[in-house]
Design a protein around this motif. Structure first.
Motif, PDB file in Angstrom:
ATOM      1  N   ASP A 183       0.816  -1.215   0.000  1.00  0.00           N
ATOM      2  CA  ASP A 183       0.000   0.000   0.000  1.00  0.00           C
ATOM      3  C   ASP A 183       0.848   1.264   0.000  1.00  0.00           C
ATOM      4  N   VAL A 184       2.127   1.148   0.370  1.00  0.00           N
ATOM      5  CA  VAL A 184       3.027   2.301   0.289  1.00  0.00           C
ATOM      6  C   VAL A 184       3.526   2.489  -1.144  1.00  0.00           C
ATOM      7  N   VAL A 185       4.033   1.414  -1.733  1.00  0.00           N
ATOM      8  CA  VAL A 185       4.591   1.508  -3.080  1.00  0.00           C
ATOM      9  C   VAL A 185       3.503   1.791  -4.108  1.00  0.00           C
ATOM     10  N   ASN A 186       2.290   1.296  -3.855  1.00  0.00           N
ATOM     11  CA  ASN A 186       1.196   1.484  -4.809  1.00  0.00           C
ATOM     12  C   ASN A 186       0.854   2.950  -5.032  1.00  0.00           C
ATOM     13  N   ASN A 187       1.263   3.829  -4.114  1.00  0.00           N
ATOM     14  CA  ASN A 187       1.041   5.265  -4.298  1.00  0.00           C
ATOM     15  C   ASN A 187       1.898   5.843  -5.412  1.00  0.00           C
ATOM     16  N   TYR A 188       2.975   5.140  -5.769  1.00  0.00           N
ATOM     17  CA  TYR A 188       3.914   5.648  -6.770  1.00  0.00           C
ATOM     18  C   TYR A 188       4.021   4.730  -7.989  1.00  0.00           C
ATOM     19  N   HIS A 189       3.586   3.498  -7.830  1.00  0.00           N
ATOM     20  CA  HIS A 189       3.710   2.489  -8.888  1.00  0.00           C
ATOM     21  C   HIS A 189       2.387   1.736  -8.941  1.00  0.00           C
ATOM     22  N   ASN A 190       1.581   2.022  -9.949  1.00  0.00           N
ATOM     23  CA  ASN A 190       0.236   1.447 -10.028  1.00  0.00           C
ATOM     24  C   ASN A 190       0.319  -0.014 -10.456  1.00  0.00           C
ATOM     25  N   PHE A 191       0.368  -0.902  -9.476  1.00  0.00           N
ATOM     26  CA  PHE A 191       0.527  -2.328  -9.768  1.00  0.00           C
ATOM     27  C   PHE A 191      -0.585  -2.844 -10.675  1.00  0.00           C
ATOM     28  N   ASP A 192      -1.828  -2.511 -10.342  1.00  0.00           N
ATOM     29  CA  ASP A 192      -2.954  -3.061 -11.092  1.00  0.00           C
ATOM     30  C   ASP A 192      -2.932  -2.611 -12.547  1.00  0.00           C
ATOM     31  N   SER A 193      -2.634  -1.352 -12.782  1.00  0.00           N
ATOM     32  CA  SER A 193      -2.585  -0.847 -14.149  1.00  0.00           C
ATOM     33  C   SER A 193      -1.477  -1.516 -14.947  1.00  0.00           C
ATOM     34  N   ILE A 194      -0.334  -1.711 -14.315  1.00  0.00           N
ATOM     35  CA  ILE A 194       0.799  -2.335 -15.007  1.00  0.00           C
ATOM     36  C   ILE A 194       0.497  -3.793 -15.305  1.00  0.00           C
ATOM     37  N   VAL A 195      -0.104  -4.504 -14.338  1.00  0.00           N
ATOM     38  CA  VAL A 195      -0.469  -5.902 -14.576  1.00  0.00           C
ATOM     39  C   VAL A 195      -1.486  -5.993 -15.706  1.00  0.00           C
ATOM     40  N   ASN A 196      -2.403  -5.034 -15.761  1.00  0.00           N
ATOM     41  CA  ASN A 196      -3.392  -5.034 -16.851  1.00  0.00           C
ATOM     42  C   ASN A 196      -2.725  -4.953 -18.219  1.00  0.00           C
ATOM     43  N   THR A 197      -1.678  -4.150 -18.332  1.00  0.00           N
ATOM     44  CA  THR A 197      -0.993  -4.015 -19.621  1.00  0.00           C
ATOM     45  C   THR A 197      -0.252  -5.287 -20.012  1.00  0.00           C
ATOM     46  N   LEU A 198       0.011  -6.155 -19.021  1.00  0.00           N
ATOM     47  CA  LEU A 198       0.752  -7.389 -19.289  1.00  0.00           C
ATOM     48  C   LEU A 198      -0.158  -8.600 -19.488  1.00  0.00           C
ATOM     49  N   GLN A 199      -1.460  -8.401 -19.377  1.00  0.00           N
ATOM     50  CA  GLN A 199      -2.381  -9.523 -19.501  1.00  0.00           C
ATOM     51  C   GLN A 199      -2.359 -10.112 -20.911  1.00  0.00           C
ATOM     52  N   LEU A 200      -2.361 -11.443 -20.978  1.00  0.00           N
ATOM     53  CA  LEU A 200      -2.435 -12.143 -22.250  1.00  0.00           C
ATOM     54  C   LEU A 200      -3.872 -12.582 -22.510  1.00  0.00           C
TER      55      LEU A 200
END
Length: 709
Positions: free
Chosen positions: A220-237
């Protein structure tokens, strides 16, 4: 908009105007009441309640466009209740479209608090089941003769009995899993240098109030600067099959309910390799780790994680030799660096089970409490001279306090000395480590950190001093009060300066013992036990996106981290707690990391110089082995860096891999390793070797492997 209003009128007329009340409303002293219904007779309140519900849905509900466009015919069923406090709670929505469920929830979130139902003069909850036909034109509007809203029957005055009589288990249903619950949780991001490099730049921008030296980080700290969900979405196959989705895109088992969630995933660390060391009869190497890891959250403040590893392996000969040199008492042959004690397997292979886990609680934005078994790391570099993850897991309790520009980390740990000859009644000796680390963002560019640690031995050496429980104290003073053999304290300083958003420099200073008069005299006194680190990181190097270059220098003088009493050395399970070389060394490291989409590559070159002890029968203690006694030092002065049997080593490796599943960090990789080790004096323990080791495999990246010892 008018068409949606008409449709919703149909829904609510069907669901509430046509409400069937079973049992008869007279069974309740009063139905739930909207404010406008309070003046009506008791018998008229149910119809008023239905009418107000209809009116509210007409105003608030918007039919999803997808439902209309796809001309869906069917129905949705909503189960909800009005609580004893008069609050609406949507328990479950059965519908073929997620959009219908989401829109229903939005409406219920807006419903006002009303007067609750009562039974025998006491507040009571009441449940409603509301089916809605779709398209809404199939529902008749304005008819009260064929009601479809039903209430839960209540035949007892006791609300708890009434609740037990309901189909409570059937109403416990899962929601569609949302990855964001993990990324907003208080879980640690598994500490892997490759994983952390993905968001290192984001955390090191000029002006951000982050503290990057105390690891692992919370999601929850890193997610403020690095949008995990958005990045994972771009990697979805684009995978339609169940196996395709689970293997490439999702958690294997995932569950999310009202205010709780958990995931269960299998994992693996499987590698097959070959090496060129002629001392080995069998040059094939392998690692066979099967893993299951479970993580989850309860509410928004409590998270948990546990992982079990069952492993067998046979490594390159130099690594096998090192593992056997760490062997514990009790007959087991080795300690696998960073993992734990190994038993003897078939043909000289190792069998090494590992377990780790913790609970994490964040009561507010200032505090995070963790208790469990795992590893910690202090520093911004590849190595740490203060506290690193090169030793085995250990039990710990940790408090992170973040306020203003400060982050204060306190860790209390139980560590072990497992050397032959120091066991007590067949049990390993417990030691205790207490660490305090204060990180301060001085301004937009400069961060300073202050570290202190003390190692306390077993009861035979004074036990665990209660003063060490105080999180705000100078531990060096505790060591002084206990006596020179009652504990081993050291202090440290960290620093980082951001030259730009793309370049920062970092460093560490560790002081085990220091006399300024001796330091300035140039006598090279043995009491000047300290080490330094200096490094630089270059993000998006040469304007190449996602290319990270890193250079690092480490140097530690002889006898640092050791003690007159070897039991108090800065070690755990026969391994250093800081740098894997121990002491009496210097080291140069160059690292390059690059990633694009799911592909990544890491290259690393490490040149090291170390001063080892002489022959095993030589009592001379040169200061590299942390279990040596300073009483065997050759002299007080003239203690030179790299004294003893000097060794030059070169380590180089390349890892190229593909991120199979970005949610679980499952990777496929190839990893060639070259290691050359050259000693001035050939002994039974230190001798020339040259190894080329090639591995291929796949692993769930949950921790760091260090093959560069």
């Amino acid at each position: 908009m008018h068409k949606y209003v008409a449709l919703l009128i149909s829904i609510l007329v069907i669901t509430s105007v046509q409400a069937q009340i079973n049992p008869d409303p007279s069974d309740f002293e009063k139905y739930p009441m909207f404010p406008d219904c309070e003046t009506l007779a008791v018998a008229d309140i149910p119809n008023c309640f239905n009418a107000k519900m209809i009116q509210f849905f007409v105003e608030k509900f918007e039919m999803p466009s997808r439902v209309t466009e796809e001309q869906y015919e069917g129905q949705m069923v909503m189960l909800f209740e009005v609580t004893t406090k008069g609050e609406f709670k949507l328990l479950n929505t059965d519908a073929i479209y997620v959009e219908l469920k989401e829109e229903a929830q939005k409406v219920f979130d807006q419903l006002p608090k009303i007067q609750p139902a009562t039974y025998n003069g006491e507040p009571a909850y009441i449940q409603f089941s509301m089916p809605v036909k779709i398209p809404l034109s199939r529902n008749k509007i304005g008819e009260y003769t064929s009601p479809e809203i039903t209430t839960t029957e209540k035949t007892e005055t006791n609300a708890l009995e009434a609740q037990a009589a309901s189909k409570e288990l059937e109403n416990i249903k899962s929601k569609d899993f949302d990855r964001k619950v993990q990324y907003k949780s208080q879980l640690n991001i598994p500490f892997s240098h490759e994983v952390y490099s993905r968001f290192d730049k984001a955390l090191n921008q000029i002006g951000v109030n982050t503290h990057t030296a105390s690891r692992p980080f919370l999601y929850d700290v890193v997610n403020n600067y690095h949008n995990f969900d958005s990045i994972v979405n771009t990697l979805q196959l684009d995978k339609k099959s169940w196996f395709g989705r689970k293997f490439f895109n999702e958690h294997m088992i995932r569950f999310q309910g009202d205010n709780y969630w958990f995931t269960i995933n299998p994992g693996a660390d499987l590698a097959l390799g070959t090496e060129t060391d002629d001392r080995k009869v069998e040059n094939l190497t392998y690692n066979n780790t099967r893993t299951v890891f479970i993580q989850g959250g309860i509410g928004t403040k409590f998270s948990f994680y546990t992982a079990l590893f069952e492993s067998q392996g046979r490594f390159a000969q130099y690594y096998n030799d090192y593992a056997r040199s760490l062997r514990p008492d009790g007959g087991n042959p080795a300690v696998i660096p960073g993992r734990g004690i190994a038993s003897e397997g078939r043909g000289g292979d190792f069998d090494y089970p590992v377990a780790e886990g913790y609970v994490s609680y964040t009561p507010n934005k200032f505090f995070n409490f963790q208790a469990g078994t795992g590893q910690q790391f202090i520093g911004d570099g590849y190595r740490s001279l203060l506290l690193s993850d090169v030793s085995a897991n250990y039990p710990f309790f940790k408090i992170n306090t973040t306020i203003w520009r400060l982050k204060y980390t306190n860790t209390w740990s139980s560590i072990k000395d497992v050397r032959p000859g120091v066991t007590a009644d067949g049990a390993f000796i417990n030691k205790f480590a207490v660490n305090h680390y204060l990180s301060y963002n001085v301004n937009n560019k400069l961060n300073l950190g202050f570290f202190e640690s003390v190692i306390s031995a077993s009861e035979d050496n004074g036990g665990f001093d209660a003063s060490l429980l105080n999180p705000i104290i100078f531990l060096r003073n505790v060591e002084f009060q206990r006596g020179s053999r009652g504990g081993n304290a050291l202090i440290g300083l960290t620093g980082k300066y951001k030259l730009s958003n793309n370049i920062n420099i970092y460093g560490q200073l560790v002081i085990d013992e220091l006399r300024l008069s001796e330091l300035t005299s140039g006598n090279q006194n043995f009491r000047n036990k300290h080490g330094v680190q200096l490094g630089v990181k270059y993000y998006d190097a040469f304007k190449v996106p996602n290319l990270l270059l890193q250079a690092e220098f480490n140097q530690v003088r002889p006898y640092t981290f050791s003690n007159n009493d070897p039991l108090l050395s800065y070690t755990n399970t026969n391994q250093p707690l800081a740098h894997p070389y121990g002491a009496n060394f210097r080291e140069f490291i160059a690292i390059a990391r690059y990633r694009t989409d799911r592909w990544y590559g890491n290259a690393r070159i490490i040149y090291g110089q170390r001063g080892f002890e002489g022959d095993i029968n030589d009592v001379f203690f040169g200061g590299n082995n942390l279990f040596g006694s300073e009483d065997n030092r050759p002299s007080d002065n003239g203690i030179a860096l790299l004294q003893g049997n000097r060794v030059n080593s070169l380590y180089a490796d390349l890892e190229v891999g593909y991120l199979i599943n970005p949610v679980t960090n499952l990777k496929a990789f190839i990893n060639p390793i070259f290691r050359d080790f050259s000693a001035e004096m050939q002994t039974d323990a230190v001798f020339d070797t040259s190894t080329l080791w090639f591995n291929i495999g796949f692993r769930t990246d949950l921790f760091n492997w260090y093959f560069d010892n």
